[in-house]
Design an enzyme around this catalytic site. Sequence first.
Site, mmCIF file in Angstrom:
data_model
loop_
_atom_site.group_PDB
_atom_site.id
_atom_site.type_symbol
_atom_site.label_atom_id
_atom_site.label_comp_id
_atom_site.label_asym_id
_atom_site.label_seq_id
_atom_site.Cartn_x
_atom_site.Cartn_y
_atom_site.Cartn_z
ATOM 1 N N GLU A 40 58.617 109.592 23.680
ATOM 2 C CA GLU A 40 58.865 111.032 23.563
ATOM 3 C C GLU A 40 57.791 111.677 22.685
ATOM 4 O O GLU A 40 57.591 111.270 21.537
ATOM 5 C CB GLU A 40 60.240 111.301 22.947
ATOM 6 N N GLU A 81 66.945 112.876 16.640
ATOM 7 C CA GLU A 81 66.024 112.868 17.787
ATOM 8 C C GLU A 81 66.408 111.749 18.754
ATOM 9 O O GLU A 81 66.393 111.939 19.980
ATOM 10 C CB GLU A 81 64.584 112.701 17.329
ATOM 11 N N GLU A 88 69.976 113.303 26.620
ATOM 12 C CA GLU A 88 69.162 113.720 27.766
ATOM 13 C C GLU A 88 69.115 112.633 28.835
ATOM 14 O O GLU A 88 69.194 112.927 30.028
ATOM 15 C CB GLU A 88 67.750 114.083 27.303
#
Length: 139
Positions: A40, A81, A88
Amino acid sequence: MDNLPKTPSPEPVFRKETGFRHLLAATRYSFQGLTRLWQEAAFRHEAIAFGAGLVFLVGIGAPAAHAFIFILLMLLLFCVEALNTAIEEIVDRVSPEFSSAARNAKDLGSFAVFCLLLANGGFVLYSLVSTVLFSVGAV
């Protein structure tokens, strides 16, 4: 008789480790998560900000307690995070088509990360102001 549905086996699909093997397995899973999170861009940016923030705090002569608090805040940011990325991943798997519930879940995870980014930035600003003002007043 052969066409009867089979009852599910009471045995789990995988064997759960115990004791020291559980610790090793948990460590391996954590590093696999870190490897996934490193993919990410946002996490990579946060990791760079972590290093830059520490260098900045040392550069302005901030107290060690400020560096410790900053490290804790950054670790908390990394945790959130990771959870946001997990949300997600699951949302994309369960609801690949557009859905307002999926969008809301992703937006809420993003907001949690944003709040911690503000907290980290605010703390660095506080550390800068308090360190510079107190050191100027002491001279």
